[in-house]
Write a protein that holds these residues in place. Structure first.
Motif, PDB file in Angstrom:
ATOM      1  N   MET A   1       1.800  -8.755 -10.060  1.00 14.14           N
ATOM      2  CA  MET A   1       2.424  -7.441 -10.103  1.00 14.14           C
ATOM      3  C   MET A   1       3.656  -7.455  -9.210  1.00 14.14           C
ATOM      4  SD  MET A   1       0.669  -3.721  -9.513  1.00 14.14           S
ATOM      5  CE  MET A   1       0.100  -4.118  -7.862  1.00 14.14           C
ATOM      6  N   SER A   2       4.820  -7.356  -9.822  1.00 15.22           N
ATOM      7  CA  SER A   2       6.055  -7.428  -9.048  1.00 15.22           C
ATOM      8  C   SER A   2       6.234  -6.168  -8.225  1.00 15.22           C
ATOM      9  CB  SER A   2       7.258  -7.605  -9.989  1.00 15.22           C
ATOM     10  OG  SER A   2       7.363  -6.507 -10.871  1.00 15.22           O
ATOM     11  N   LEU A   3       6.859  -6.335  -7.049  1.00 18.23           N
ATOM     12  CA  LEU A   3       7.086  -5.209  -6.164  1.00 18.23           C
ATOM     13  C   LEU A   3       8.423  -4.574  -6.494  1.00 18.23           C
ATOM     14  CD1 LEU A   3       5.811  -6.659  -2.773  1.00 18.23           C
ATOM     15  CD2 LEU A   3       4.605  -5.216  -4.399  1.00 18.23           C
ATOM     16  N   GLN A   4       8.370  -3.403  -7.058  1.00 18.47           N
ATOM     17  CA  GLN A   4       9.576  -2.677  -7.415  1.00 18.47           C
ATOM     18  C   GLN A   4       9.511  -1.289  -6.806  1.00 18.47           C
ATOM     19  OE1 GLN A   4       9.842  -2.726 -11.690  1.00 18.47           O
ATOM     20  NE2 GLN A   4      10.288  -4.914 -11.781  1.00 18.47           N
ATOM     21  N   ASP A   5      10.673  -0.689  -6.627  1.00 17.36           N
ATOM     22  CA  ASP A   5      10.751   0.657  -6.081  1.00 17.36           C
ATOM     23  C   ASP A   5      11.304   1.621  -7.109  1.00 17.36           C
ATOM     24  OD1 ASP A   5       9.787   0.079  -3.515  1.00 17.36           O
ATOM     25  OD2 ASP A   5      11.751  -0.613  -2.859  1.00 17.36           O
ATOM     26  N   SER A   6      10.753   2.817  -7.113  1.00 17.79           N
ATOM     27  CA  SER A   6      11.375   3.946  -7.791  1.00 17.79           C
ATOM     28  C   SER A   6      12.135   4.739  -6.735  1.00 17.79           C
ATOM     29  CB  SER A   6      10.309   4.815  -8.458  1.00 17.79           C
ATOM     30  OG  SER A   6       9.602   4.095  -9.446  1.00 17.79           O
ATOM     31  N   LYS A  43      -3.576   9.195  -1.296  1.00 18.91           N
ATOM     32  CA  LYS A  43      -4.762   9.059  -2.156  1.00 18.91           C
ATOM     33  C   LYS A  43      -4.684   7.764  -2.976  1.00 18.91           C
ATOM     34  CE  LYS A  43      -7.607  11.871  -5.264  1.00 18.91           C
ATOM     35  NZ  LYS A  43      -8.772  11.897  -4.369  1.00 18.91           N
ATOM     36  N   ALA A  44      -3.509   7.457  -3.493  1.00 13.84           N
ATOM     37  CA  ALA A  44      -3.332   6.205  -4.242  1.00 13.84           C
ATOM     38  C   ALA A  44      -3.517   5.005  -3.321  1.00 13.84           C
ATOM     39  CB  ALA A  44      -1.951   6.171  -4.889  1.00 13.84           C
ATOM     40  N   TYR A  45      -2.930   5.083  -2.146  1.00 13.32           N
ATOM     41  CA  TYR A  45      -3.034   4.002  -1.158  1.00 13.32           C
ATOM     42  C   TYR A  45      -4.488   3.728  -0.797  1.00 13.32           C
ATOM     43  CZ  TYR A  45      -2.639   2.006   3.603  1.00 13.32           C
ATOM     44  OH  TYR A  45      -2.774   1.245   4.733  1.00 13.32           O
ATOM     45  N   ARG A  46      -5.283   4.777  -0.642  1.00 14.82           N
ATOM     46  CA  ARG A  46      -6.685   4.628  -0.249  1.00 14.82           C
ATOM     47  C   ARG A  46      -7.570   4.154  -1.406  1.00 14.82           C
ATOM     48  NH1 ARG A  46      -6.600   3.823   4.939  1.00 14.82           N
ATOM     49  NH2 ARG A  46      -5.435   5.430   6.050  1.00 14.82           N
ATOM     50  N   ALA A  47      -7.058   4.171  -2.608  1.00 16.88           N
ATOM     51  CA  ALA A  47      -7.874   3.808  -3.764  1.00 16.88           C
ATOM     52  C   ALA A  47      -8.196   2.312  -3.805  1.00 16.88           C
ATOM     53  CB  ALA A  47      -7.173   4.223  -5.059  1.00 16.88           C
ATOM     54  N   SER A  48      -7.428   1.498  -3.089  1.00 17.12           N
ATOM     55  CA  SER A  48      -7.683   0.050  -3.082  1.00 17.12           C
ATOM     56  C   SER A  48      -7.184  -0.556  -1.774  1.00 17.12           C
ATOM     57  CB  SER A  48      -6.972  -0.629  -4.255  1.00 17.12           C
ATOM     58  OG  SER A  48      -7.102  -2.034  -4.179  1.00 17.12           O
ATOM     59  N   ASN A  49      -7.908  -1.566  -1.300  1.00 13.83           N
ATOM     60  CA  ASN A  49      -7.450  -2.321  -0.128  1.00 13.83           C
ATOM     61  C   ASN A  49      -6.532  -3.468  -0.520  1.00 13.83           C
ATOM     62  OD1 ASN A  49      -8.794  -0.885   1.892  1.00 13.83           O
ATOM     63  ND2 ASN A  49     -10.671  -2.066   1.628  1.00 13.83           N
ATOM     64  N   TYR A  50      -6.267  -3.631  -1.804  1.00 18.40           N
ATOM     65  CA  TYR A  50      -5.610  -4.853  -2.259  1.00 18.40           C
ATOM     66  C   TYR A  50      -4.306  -4.603  -3.015  1.00 18.40           C
ATOM     67  CZ  TYR A  50     -10.149  -6.480  -0.847  1.00 18.40           C
ATOM     68  OH  TYR A  50     -11.276  -6.725  -0.103  1.00 18.40           O
ATOM     69  N   TRP A  51      -3.627  -3.490  -2.719  1.00 16.78           N
ATOM     70  CA  TRP A  51      -2.286  -3.294  -3.253  1.00 16.78           C
ATOM     71  C   TRP A  51      -1.408  -4.432  -2.744  1.00 16.78           C
ATOM     72  CZ3 TRP A  51      -1.847  -0.057  -7.079  1.00 16.78           C
ATOM     73  CH2 TRP A  51      -2.604   1.118  -7.129  1.00 16.78           C
ATOM     74  N   GLU A  52      -0.726  -5.098  -3.649  1.00 16.78           N
ATOM     75  CA  GLU A  52       0.070  -6.269  -3.276  1.00 16.78           C
ATOM     76  C   GLU A  52       1.084  -5.940  -2.193  1.00 16.78           C
ATOM     77  OE1 GLU A  52       3.101  -9.470  -5.456  1.00 16.78           O
ATOM     78  OE2 GLU A  52       1.966  -8.019  -6.643  1.00 16.78           O
ATOM     79  N   ARG A  53       1.652  -4.774  -2.275  1.00 12.95           N
ATOM     80  CA  ARG A  53       2.689  -4.361  -1.319  1.00 12.95           C
ATOM     81  C   ARG A  53       2.162  -4.291   0.110  1.00 12.95           C
ATOM     82  NH1 ARG A  53       7.424  -1.348  -2.240  1.00 12.95           N
ATOM     83  NH2 ARG A  53       6.789  -1.200  -4.433  1.00 12.95           N
ATOM     84  N   ILE A 211      -4.185  -4.852 -10.400  1.00 13.09           N
ATOM     85  CA  ILE A 211      -4.789  -5.556  -9.265  1.00 13.09           C
ATOM     86  C   ILE A 211      -5.963  -6.388  -9.753  1.00 13.09           C
ATOM     87  CG2 ILE A 211      -5.962  -5.286  -7.053  1.00 13.09           C
ATOM     88  CD1 ILE A 211      -4.439  -2.695  -6.657  1.00 13.09           C
ATOM     89  N   SER A 212      -6.790  -5.788 -10.614  1.00 17.18           N
ATOM     90  CA  SER A 212      -7.947  -6.496 -11.156  1.00 17.18           C
ATOM     91  C   SER A 212      -7.517  -7.722 -11.953  1.00 17.18           C
ATOM     92  CB  SER A 212      -8.762  -5.547 -12.047  1.00 17.18           C
ATOM     93  OG  SER A 212      -9.874  -6.203 -12.612  1.00 17.18           O
ATOM     94  N   ASP A 213      -6.414  -7.601 -12.690  1.00 16.07           N
ATOM     95  CA  ASP A 213      -5.933  -8.718 -13.506  1.00 16.07           C
ATOM     96  C   ASP A 213      -5.536  -9.921 -12.656  1.00 16.07           C
ATOM     97  OD1 ASP A 213      -6.345  -7.260 -15.783  1.00 16.07           O
ATOM     98  OD2 ASP A 213      -4.252  -6.641 -16.014  1.00 16.07           O
ATOM     99  N   GLN A 214      -5.212  -9.689 -11.382  1.00 10.85           N
ATOM    100  CA  GLN A 214      -4.830 -10.795 -10.504  1.00 10.85           C
ATOM    101  C   GLN A 214      -6.045 -11.522  -9.923  1.00 10.85           C
ATOM    102  OE1 GLN A 214      -1.089  -9.837  -8.035  1.00 10.85           O
ATOM    103  NE2 GLN A 214      -1.952  -7.839  -8.489  1.00 10.85           N
ATOM    104  N   ASN A 215      -7.251 -11.007 -10.219  1.00  7.80           N
ATOM    105  CA  ASN A 215      -8.503 -11.671  -9.838  1.00  7.80           C
ATOM    106  C   ASN A 215      -8.695 -11.752  -8.325  1.00  7.80           C
ATOM    107  OD1 ASN A 215     -10.868 -12.712 -10.986  1.00  7.80           O
ATOM    108  ND2 ASN A 215     -10.253 -14.817 -10.556  1.00  7.80           N
ATOM    109  N   ILE A 216      -8.118 -10.816  -7.605  1.00  2.00           N
ATOM    110  CA  ILE A 216      -8.244 -10.832  -6.154  1.00  2.00           C
ATOM    111  C   ILE A 216      -9.692 -10.690  -5.722  1.00  2.00           C
ATOM    112  CG2 ILE A 216      -7.677  -9.556  -4.041  1.00  2.00           C
ATOM    113  CD1 ILE A 216      -4.967  -8.958  -5.229  1.00  2.00           C
ATOM    114  N   ALA A 217     -10.476  -9.876  -6.453  1.00  2.55           N
ATOM    115  CA  ALA A 217     -11.857  -9.630  -6.059  1.00  2.55           C
ATOM    116  C   ALA A 217     -12.708 -10.885  -6.083  1.00  2.55           C
ATOM    117  CB  ALA A 217     -12.470  -8.563  -6.968  1.00  2.55           C
TER     118      ALA A 217
END
Length: 234
Positions: A1-6, A43-53, A211-217
């Motif tokens: 997942m590439s890191l891009q900004d809006s 809320k989005a940030y807390r939804a996962s510990n594994y945001w690539e950013r 995130i799931s597609d990157q198989n981090i879990a």
């Protein structure tokens, strides 16, 4: 997942399109919408510990006060969530993790890297606990896998070009619009709210699926398999 900004302008445009009207940045309504954006980002940030950013792997940290790994250290990001504390840089050598507990000050190491049954050594004079027996080979640094602190904090005076994490922006707009519509139109149909909330949740789920597609879990970052004899990092 590439890191891009809006941008904040893109967030405004999508939010106002979903709400069906615009508000000037000096209005009280815009101030409330700004608060909802910050709420949605958290809320989005807390939804996962594994945001690539926000995921940091193998950051070298100095142990202080005999067995403390503080949240802050000069030259490093502030730690929000401790995931693992390792004896070696996990990007170079796997194995050897410390047990720890966390409080407001940071992480307290409670056991040596190695066997799951190992513990800290107590100084003979009772002055403290040591990661290893008090000698010239004491560990002074560890390597931490952690989620760094959220850096999204919008203010009503921010420039329209202010960067917003692209993976959060659609959810921030949708949740804000949903919450805003519900607060200003108390007599609207509950069925409409159910449909709207389902859409809001699907926006976040789409991003988390990446995130799931990157198989981090299933990586060594997350999974441990322990036995009575050793710890294997998968």
């Amino acid at each position: 997942m590439s890191l891009q900004d809006s941008t904040l302008q893109e967030l405004k445009d999508l939010t106002f399109a979903l709400i069906g009207r615009e508000y000037t940045t000096t209005s009280a309504s815009y101030g409330r919408i700004n608060s909802l954006w910050n709420y949605a980002a958290n809320k989005a940030y807390r939804a996962s510990n594994y945001w690539e950013r926000y995921l940091v792997i193998g950051d070298e940290r100095t142990v202080s006060n005999k067995n403390q790994v503080p949240r802050t250290q000069a030259g490093s990001d502030t730690i929000d969530t401790y995931l693992k504390i390792c004896k070696n840089d996990p990007q170079e050598k796997r194995g050897g993790e410390y047990k720890f507990v966390v409080n407001n000050s940071g992480a307290t190491i409670t056991g040596n890297a190695g066997l799951l049954t190992s513990d800290l050594y107590e100084s003979p004079d009772g002055s403290g606990l040591y990661v290893q027996p008090d000698s010239s080979e004491d560990d002074t640094t560890v390597y931490v896998i952690y989620k760094k602190a959220l850096d999204v904090k919008l203010a009503t005076g921010d420039d329209a070009t202010k960067a917003i994490p692209a993976e959060f922006m659609p959810y921030m707009a949708h949740l804000t619009a949903y919450t805003w519509q519900r607060s200003v139109d108390q007599n609207a149909s509950d069925a409409n709210f159910t449909l709207s909330l389902a859409l809001v949740n699907s926006v976040l789920e789409d991003e988390m699926a990446k995130i799931s597609d990157q198989n981090i879990a299933n990586s060594y970052i997350v999974k441990n398999m322990g036995t009575n004899y050793n710890t294997t990092i998968i």
